[in-house]
Every structure is written in C-alpha cells, then in structure tokens.
Design a protein around this motif. Structure first.
Motif, PDB file in Angstrom:
ATOM      1  N   TYR A   1       1.290  -4.782  13.172  1.00 32.24           N
ATOM      2  CA  TYR A   1       0.525  -3.545  13.376  1.00 32.24           C
ATOM      3  C   TYR A   1       0.746  -2.590  12.207  1.00 32.24           C
ATOM      4  N   ARG A   2       1.929  -1.976  12.141  1.00 29.40           N
ATOM      5  CA  ARG A   2       2.256  -1.074  11.030  1.00 29.40           C
ATOM      6  C   ARG A   2       3.718  -1.204  10.692  1.00 29.40           C
ATOM      7  N   GLY A   3       4.037  -0.967   9.441  1.00 31.70           N
ATOM      8  CA  GLY A   3       5.420  -0.981   9.006  1.00 31.70           C
ATOM      9  C   GLY A   3       5.624  -0.064   7.819  1.00 31.70           C
ATOM     10  N   LEU A   4       6.878   0.266   7.570  1.00 32.04           N
ATOM     11  CA  LEU A   4       7.264   1.092   6.423  1.00 32.04           C
ATOM     12  C   LEU A   4       8.484   0.444   5.791  1.00 32.04           C
ATOM     13  N   ALA A   5       8.308  -0.100   4.587  1.00 37.02           N
ATOM     14  CA  ALA A   5       9.368  -0.891   3.963  1.00 37.02           C
ATOM     15  C   ALA A   5       9.716  -0.358   2.585  1.00 37.02           C
ATOM     16  N   ARG A   6      10.989  -0.489   2.245  1.00 36.63           N
ATOM     17  CA  ARG A   6      11.447  -0.165   0.890  1.00 36.63           C
ATOM     18  C   ARG A   6      11.221  -1.377   0.002  1.00 36.63           C
ATOM     19  N   ARG A   7      10.684  -1.141  -1.168  1.00 33.71           N
ATOM     20  CA  ARG A   7      10.437  -2.236  -2.092  1.00 33.71           C
ATOM     21  C   ARG A   7      11.737  -2.901  -2.498  1.00 33.71           C
TER      22      ARG A   7
ATOM     23  N   LYS B   1       0.829  -1.186   0.000  1.00 30.42           N
ATOM     24  CA  LYS B   1       0.000   0.000   0.000  1.00 30.42           C
ATOM     25  C   LYS B   1       0.872   1.248   0.000  1.00 30.42           C
ATOM     26  N   ALA B   2       0.539   2.217  -0.844  1.00 32.73           N
ATOM     27  CA  ALA B   2       1.320   3.449  -0.919  1.00 32.73           C
ATOM     28  C   ALA B   2       1.180   4.247   0.373  1.00 32.73           C
ATOM     29  N   VAL B   3       2.256   4.902   0.786  1.00 35.53           N
ATOM     30  CA  VAL B   3       2.255   5.760   1.963  1.00 35.53           C
ATOM     31  C   VAL B   3       2.125   7.190   1.486  1.00 35.53           C
ATOM     32  N   THR B   4       1.025   7.828   1.744  1.00 35.28           N
ATOM     33  CA  THR B   4       0.777   9.144   1.179  1.00 35.28           C
ATOM     34  C   THR B   4       1.691  10.214   1.754  1.00 35.28           C
TER      35      THR B   4
ATOM     36  N   ALA C   1      19.821   3.391   2.481  1.00 32.54           N
ATOM     37  CA  ALA C   1      20.257   2.272   3.326  1.00 32.54           C
ATOM     38  C   ALA C   1      19.152   1.804   4.262  1.00 32.54           C
ATOM     39  N   TYR C   2      18.137   2.625   4.464  1.00 35.98           N
ATOM     40  CA  TYR C   2      16.983   2.216   5.258  1.00 35.98           C
ATOM     41  C   TYR C   2      16.159   1.233   4.442  1.00 35.98           C
ATOM     42  N   LEU C   3      15.813   0.096   5.037  1.00 35.76           N
ATOM     43  CA  LEU C   3      15.016  -0.920   4.343  1.00 35.76           C
ATOM     44  C   LEU C   3      13.619  -1.083   4.922  1.00 35.76           C
ATOM     45  N   SER C   4      13.490  -1.087   6.246  1.00 33.56           N
ATOM     46  CA  SER C   4      12.169  -1.290   6.816  1.00 33.56           C
ATOM     47  C   SER C   4      12.176  -0.975   8.296  1.00 33.56           C
ATOM     48  N   ARG C   5      10.959  -0.705   8.798  1.00 39.47           N
ATOM     49  CA  ARG C   5      10.746  -0.584  10.245  1.00 39.47           C
ATOM     50  C   ARG C   5       9.320  -1.009  10.540  1.00 39.47           C
ATOM     51  N   TYR C   6       9.162  -1.833  11.598  1.00 39.92           N
ATOM     52  CA  TYR C   6       7.853  -2.366  11.939  1.00 39.92           C
ATOM     53  C   TYR C   6       7.591  -2.216  13.431  1.00 39.92           C
ATOM     54  N   CYS C   7       6.331  -1.940  13.772  1.00 41.96           N
ATOM     55  CA  CYS C   7       5.844  -2.094  15.135  1.00 41.96           C
ATOM     56  C   CYS C   7       4.896  -3.282  15.144  1.00 41.96           C
ATOM     57  N   LEU C   8       5.128  -4.208  16.064  1.00 41.77           N
ATOM     58  CA  LEU C   8       4.229  -5.344  16.236  1.00 41.77           C
ATOM     59  C   LEU C   8       3.588  -5.248  17.613  1.00 41.77           C
ATOM     60  N   GLU C   9       2.295  -5.535  17.661  1.00 47.24           N
ATOM     61  CA  GLU C   9       1.467  -5.318  18.842  1.00 47.24           C
ATOM     62  C   GLU C   9       1.428  -6.549  19.729  1.00 47.24           C
ATOM     63  N   GLY C  10       1.856  -6.400  20.978  1.00 48.27           N
ATOM     64  CA  GLY C  10       1.812  -7.510  21.914  1.00 48.27           C
ATOM     65  C   GLY C  10       0.393  -7.814  22.353  1.00 48.27           C
TER      66      GLY C  10
ATOM     67  N   LEU D   1       9.066   3.663  -0.902  1.00 52.00           N
ATOM     68  CA  LEU D   1       8.627   3.202   0.405  1.00 52.00           C
ATOM     69  C   LEU D   1       7.131   2.956   0.389  1.00 52.00           C
ATOM     70  N   ALA D   2       6.697   1.954   1.131  1.00 54.89           N
ATOM     71  CA  ALA D   2       5.283   1.622   1.173  1.00 54.89           C
ATOM     72  C   ALA D   2       4.920   1.077   2.549  1.00 54.89           C
ATOM     73  N   ALA D   3       3.641   1.182   2.901  1.00 51.38           N
ATOM     74  CA  ALA D   3       3.141   0.666   4.169  1.00 51.38           C
ATOM     75  C   ALA D   3       2.981  -0.845   4.073  1.00 51.38           C
ATOM     76  N   VAL D   4       3.709  -1.568   4.905  1.00 51.93           N
ATOM     77  CA  VAL D   4       3.660  -3.034   4.925  1.00 51.93           C
ATOM     78  C   VAL D   4       3.675  -3.461   6.386  1.00 51.93           C
TER      79      VAL D   4
END
Length: 209
Positions: free
Chosen positions: A198-204, A2-5, A60-69, A12-15
């Motif tokens: 939960y949410r993430g931002l990843a480089r394709r 999904k595109a990140v507006t 050099a940034y590839l991704s960042r994610y938050c996962l919900e406990g 970068l996209a929301a993954v």
C-alpha cells in the motif's frame, strides 16, 4: 524511489514494497491490525503513513510499511530499524509520544508491535512480489525457532507453489515466536488474507562505491 514531499529528510522516499533482506536492519517490528471494514482500513493506513511522513525520524529508522489485506479488514505493519535500543529511545521520547503516538492512537487502538530479527530468507526465483502472506508459530526458545525456520525453508525449497518467490523467517526477541513473511508473484490460493503493498517510507540504502 519516489520523493516524499512532506518528509523532512532527503534520504527518505516513498516505497510501497518492503525489502525484508536489507542488510542494515537489526530490528523488525511486525503487527497485524483488524479494522471494521474497508473504509476504516483505508483511513487508518493513509493516516498512519501521513503521520510517519510528517515526523522527524532518526537515522536509525530504516523503513515503515502498511500492507493492505485482501479481506478489506486487515493491515500488516512492517518496520525496520538499525537496532532495538535506538527504537526504544525513539518510542520513549515524550515529544514523539505526544505527536506521533497520539496521532496513531487517534486512528487505531493498537497494541505494541512484535519485535523480531530476520533469521534467514530464501529466494526461490527472480520475480516481482505482488502479494504477501503471513504465518506465525509459537516456539519455546530461539533455538527451537531457528530449527523450525530451517525445516520450513527446506520444505519450501523442495516443493513450493508456482507463485511463491521468497520466504523471510523472523524470530521474536526471546525466541517465543517465528513469523514467516512469504512473497508471491501472483495472488496465492490461500483463504487467509493476502496482503498487497500500500504505502511505505524507506531510507535509501548507502551507495557502495
């Protein structure tokens, strides 16, 4: 994806679902935060991802994610960079410290994340990951961590719970810790927190032709 507006990079996209096996990741940053309750957990996860989506990020940034406990308290942070030097340069930049760093510290008083490389992954069967669990072990050095990872991988391959679909073994810089991220198709029976994407931002990933 999904595109990140609000992202400033079209690559970068929301993954929400992390990919620990992506081949271009030379550094993995992992931390677990413990909040005071579900309301703070939600506020911190949302605010952290908003801050990253509004930051100019290097290639050099590839991704960042938050996962919900599932306990309503814990947050698993999982990030990937191409290499350690690039991340250190980004983190040391005064502008990034003033903007991104201050934004995150305003949400949660966090210690620096653990710095890891992926040693190996095992895929037990093809299925979509819906839950993750974690385990960490203190080790003497990298050789000991690799030996332990291989032993645990062999044990899982021989007798894995039905819901377990993959395990990813990360070794810390210096080799003093082994961190295992396990993916599950269904909610596992462990009493420890289970993490949901939960949410993430990843480089394709680059398209191979």
């Amino acid at each position: 994806m999904k595109a990140v507006t609000m992202a400033n990079d079209l690559e970068l996209a929301a993954v929400a679902l992390p990919d620990p096996t992506r081949p271009d990741a030379g550094l993995v940053l992992i931390s677990e935060w413990h909040t005071q309750g579900r309301e703070e957990q939600e506020r911190v996860m949302s605010g952290v991802m908003d801050a990253w989506e509004n930051t100019r990020l290097p290639t050099a940034y590839l991704s960042r994610y938050c996962l919900e406990g599932s306990d309503g308290l814990t947050i698993l942070n999982y990030a990937q960079w191409t290499n350690s030097d690039a991340h250190r340069a980004f983190a040391a930049n005064p502008q990034n410290q003033q903007t991104l760093g201050n934004a995150i510290q305003g949400l949660f008083a966090a210690d620096p994340p653990g710095r890891y490389t992926l040693h190996r992954s095992i895929a037990l069967r093809e299925a979509a990951a819906r839950y993750f669990t974690t385990a960490s072990y203190d080790t003497e050095d990298s050789a000991t961590a690799r030996e332990l990872a291989d032993t645990l991988a062999a044990r899982s391959t021989a007798a894995a719970p039905s819901e377990l679909i993959a395990e990813h073994f990360h070794i810390s810089e210096g080799g003093q810790r082994l961190y295992v991220l396990s993916a599950h198709e269904a909610e596992p029976a462990e009493t420890t927190p289970r993490f949901r994407p939960y949410r993430g931002l990843a480089r394709r990933l680059p398209v191979v032709t």
